[in-house]
Enzyme design. Sequence first.
Site, mmCIF file in Angstrom:
data_model
loop_
_atom_site.group_PDB
_atom_site.id
_atom_site.type_symbol
_atom_site.label_atom_id
_atom_site.label_comp_id
_atom_site.label_asym_id
_atom_site.label_seq_id
_atom_site.Cartn_x
_atom_site.Cartn_y
_atom_site.Cartn_z
ATOM 1 N N ASP A 337 9.716 -3.969 3.545
ATOM 2 C CA ASP A 337 10.084 -2.637 3.092
ATOM 3 C C ASP A 337 11.221 -2.041 3.911
ATOM 4 O O ASP A 337 11.658 -0.929 3.633
ATOM 5 C CB ASP A 337 8.866 -1.709 3.132
ATOM 6 C CG ASP A 337 8.756 -0.840 1.893
ATOM 7 O OD1 ASP A 337 9.252 -1.272 0.836
ATOM 8 O OD2 ASP A 337 8.209 0.269 1.986
ATOM 9 N N ASP A 745 -5.736 3.240 0.949
ATOM 10 C CA ASP A 745 -6.838 2.297 0.757
ATOM 11 C C ASP A 745 -8.107 3.002 0.276
ATOM 12 O O ASP A 745 -8.807 2.509 -0.623
ATOM 13 C CB ASP A 745 -7.097 1.522 2.047
ATOM 14 C CG ASP A 745 -7.134 2.426 3.274
ATOM 15 O OD1 ASP A 745 -7.010 3.652 3.106
ATOM 16 O OD2 ASP A 745 -7.290 1.914 4.389
#
Length: 1044
Positions: A337, A745
């Site tokens: 990224d 998450d």
Amino acid sequence: MAGLVTGGMDRPPTRESAATKKLCRVCGDEIGFKDNGEVFVACYECGFPVCKPCYEYERSDGNQCCPQCHTRYKRHKGCPRIAGDDEDNFDDDFEDEFQIKIHQNTPDHGLHSENGEYNHRHLHTNGDAPRSVAGSVVGGKEEFEDDLKETYNNAEWEERVQKWKTRQEKRGLVTKMDDGGNGNDPADGDDEFLMAEARQPLWRKVPVPSSLINPYRIVIVLRLIILCFFFHFRILAPAYDAFPLWIISVICEIWFGLSWILDQFPKWTPINRETYLDRLSLRFERDGEPNRLLPVDVFVSTVDPLKEPPIITANTVLSILAVDYSVEKVSCYVSDDGASMLLFDSLSETAEFARRWVPFCKKYNVEPRAPEFYFSEKIDYLKDKVQATFVKDRRAMKREYEEFKVKINALVAKAQKKPEEGWVMQDGSPWPGNNTRDHPGMIQVYLGSEGALDVEGKELPRLVYVSREKRPGYQHHKKAGAMNALVRVSAVLSNAPFMLNLDCDHYLNNSRAIRESMCFLMDPHIGKKLCYVQFPQRFDGIDRHDRYANRNVVFFDINMKGLDGIQGPVYVGTGCVFNRQALYGYDPPVSAKRPKMTCDCWPKWCCCCCGGSRKSKSKKKGSSSIKGLLSLDGSNSKKKKMMGQKNYSRKSSGPVFNLEEIEEGFEGYDELEKSSLMSQKNFEKRFGQSPVFITSTLMEEGGLPEGTNPTSLIKEAIHVISCGYEEKTEWGKEIGWIYGSVTEDILTGFKMHCRGWRSVYCSPKRPAFKGSAPINLSDRLHQVLRWALGSVEIFLSRHCPLWYAYGGKLKWLQRLAYVNTIVYPFTSIALLAYCTLPAVCLLTGKFIVPTLNNFSSIWFIALFISIILTGVLELRWSGVSIEDWWRNEQFWVIGGVSAHLFAVFQGLLKVLAGVDTNFTVTAKAADDAEFGELYMFKWTTLLIPPTTLIILNMVGVVAGVSDAINNGYGSWGPLFGKLFFAFWVIVHLYPFLKGLMGRQNRTPTIVVLWSILLASIFSLIWVRIDPFLPKQTGPLLKQCGVEC
């Protein structure tokens, strides 16, 4: 393009139907016929389809009940008797019971894949064909026998086979001599044994013994009752001389009680699970047949290679490439990224080193398969290694790894200073990611079926470098956005039905970890209902005492096992194998409920009214589900954001494939299936404008569409990682990793559980994955701050478990667990106030509790004892050490009065006011010795509140003891309660105090100055406005001195 897996389009990518065959719902084999030619029916009550071998196995080794209606199986003619059979049932001849033979010339029923705990769950009765239909073992069983014999010597193996044959003889399933006359052939016994082994469950649930869990539950209930009486006393017995302190203490105690309930009751039904990897191999990896284990895509995410060293990422990738799994079924995707050329070059070197490292690992079966950690293990590496060439090969491999490290370190040194003209690739072209915030998408395939082979000429797993497109003006959603990009890229290039998510510093410590998860995900009972299999996190490089509770053992070995007994563990961000269909926002398959019993005793009009309403209701529900399939709810898309002055357009010419071209592969379906598959507009609203990706979402078993070629797929993969692809879609809202919190998450797992999916907690004896954890105080607090900030963001969002998805499929205890994960940061406010009270009481001579009588003191003593008993019994059933439990308690206080407190205010500012604050960490000098990072000090604002609390309580202890000495013997009694209160705070903050002192017992001046300043200001203000002094309202009266 290397090594693309192609899959057929000759079947619909929807749920398969078993309507044409009568299949066993336990193992997936066809149900045979009885001697009279009728179809075998195991249960006469509900007719649940079970084959005869599974019926006999359930009667002999199971719970002897039908999996659907739980009615006890009745004995059929010719079947062996078991304890509990009706004695008056003599409709068959008794002699035949002990003369049942296994005929070699009869059609083989095959291996029946009977899987664990089906007697406790409702099975799939909606006509779904099992994912794994077991067949017979045809030849070549010697390999499987060798696999099983590895853990047994010859005598143990023969003894085990003989015991099995003896049990079968007693049950009437085999005789000593059959008609063929080859009963003495030991190979036949081994074959029968292997067939029986493959028929066994792939896993089993291991409940905590009742002798351990029942006392634990009793103490929990008693503690709840005692807590109610304790609050009754505290509320009805105020301390009038210290009323403000009493009010604060009661509010804090009530909040602590509610927090305990949220944390405790989800641990009511903890369970353990065991897997059987040898049975998995016997069932899906038969000699002479294609490997039927399903493929897995592995995701590794990284952002900044200067903060996340490339050598660590390389070790993670090497451990994945050397995994004990079929190479053509493993693909590793690395997300960069940060668009770093350093990571790009590092992966190129890693792919080259993997050509030598992977064969070495598989030849000698070494563990772990991350070279850095394998070569640094202080063990006898010659143990169990009998090959003469092992020592020589190991030394050569270690030299090659050292050379590999030198190359990686040279790349890191070169990347420290960026050239003014930017990075240039080896072919002379400029690196596309020179501007990390404005660059195109990049994909590079290093290994695979068409890539480089290893030194032994064998194929290696596919390795793919991915860096998604980034442009100014677009919201990229950090890690969650990068993971969603990997989901789409992998769906286009390989489309494995399962995905393993790992952080760049979490390597495979157990090369069979993927197999462990397949024991659940390929289970014919619960596999299709599982959204993910979560593994515990284990860590390397932590000091022996684990000063700051980095291992988090209490959470992973107590809380997660408790959740596994409800609806499944929460997703913790790494070490998790996903079902791709669950991430796509689909609902799990629904098992058909058993029809209710009816009778003829009610009037016909009554039955019509009652039955008719139910029938219409069920029809309505079915029609709504069909509408949901057709519509796919694309109404939640938002308008595209304004781009500013500069407009960016994707250079590629749109999607490579047209949906109309792919439609040709779906000929022969009925109109409902075709209309649901080909609703282009609704699919694009949901998944984005990529026909290849849309088609892959409908292929439940994975694979790629026919007619695709590597070049076209690479172009399509570039398209799906473009920065504007997710605009006006449901990515991040209902599909993939969910946006809206830095702890994506928790949100992702929560959404899956709300749809009715289950998850499983798999904790093998050898830890599946290991990672690195921040072991110094400042980094640990900032890690906890990020987690707590994410919880606060979820609390203030529409996905808050307090009000989201009521009426759905989320179980109540599971909801309590999710509520606990998002409200725990707010406990910091009560905890800070409660830790300040001891110092205030000691400085003022007041106390939060009035003078106790004998009856009132009973509740304090009982509550104290119940708290201790709860902890002791919890450690007893979980196996957690008392040291780990105590470290967890200490860091709960340390993190509560520092990181959690800052997270609450930072979250409120970010969500309500739009102010994004950031607490930076500045590194100081570190020690190079072992665990030197433990003593590294980094100044951060988070250190001020706990330091102030320690100083306040220490000053309060000194002041209280001095006051008692001055006032004499009578003042010591009330002092003990206050001192106990203050020491409770100091003992819990002791690891923090030790971390401040460091190895040289020195604390930075800035921390001491800030803490003393705050403590002094607080003390002066308190003395100035002492609320406990009586306020005079009348004139000031003085003694005149005249004797009257």
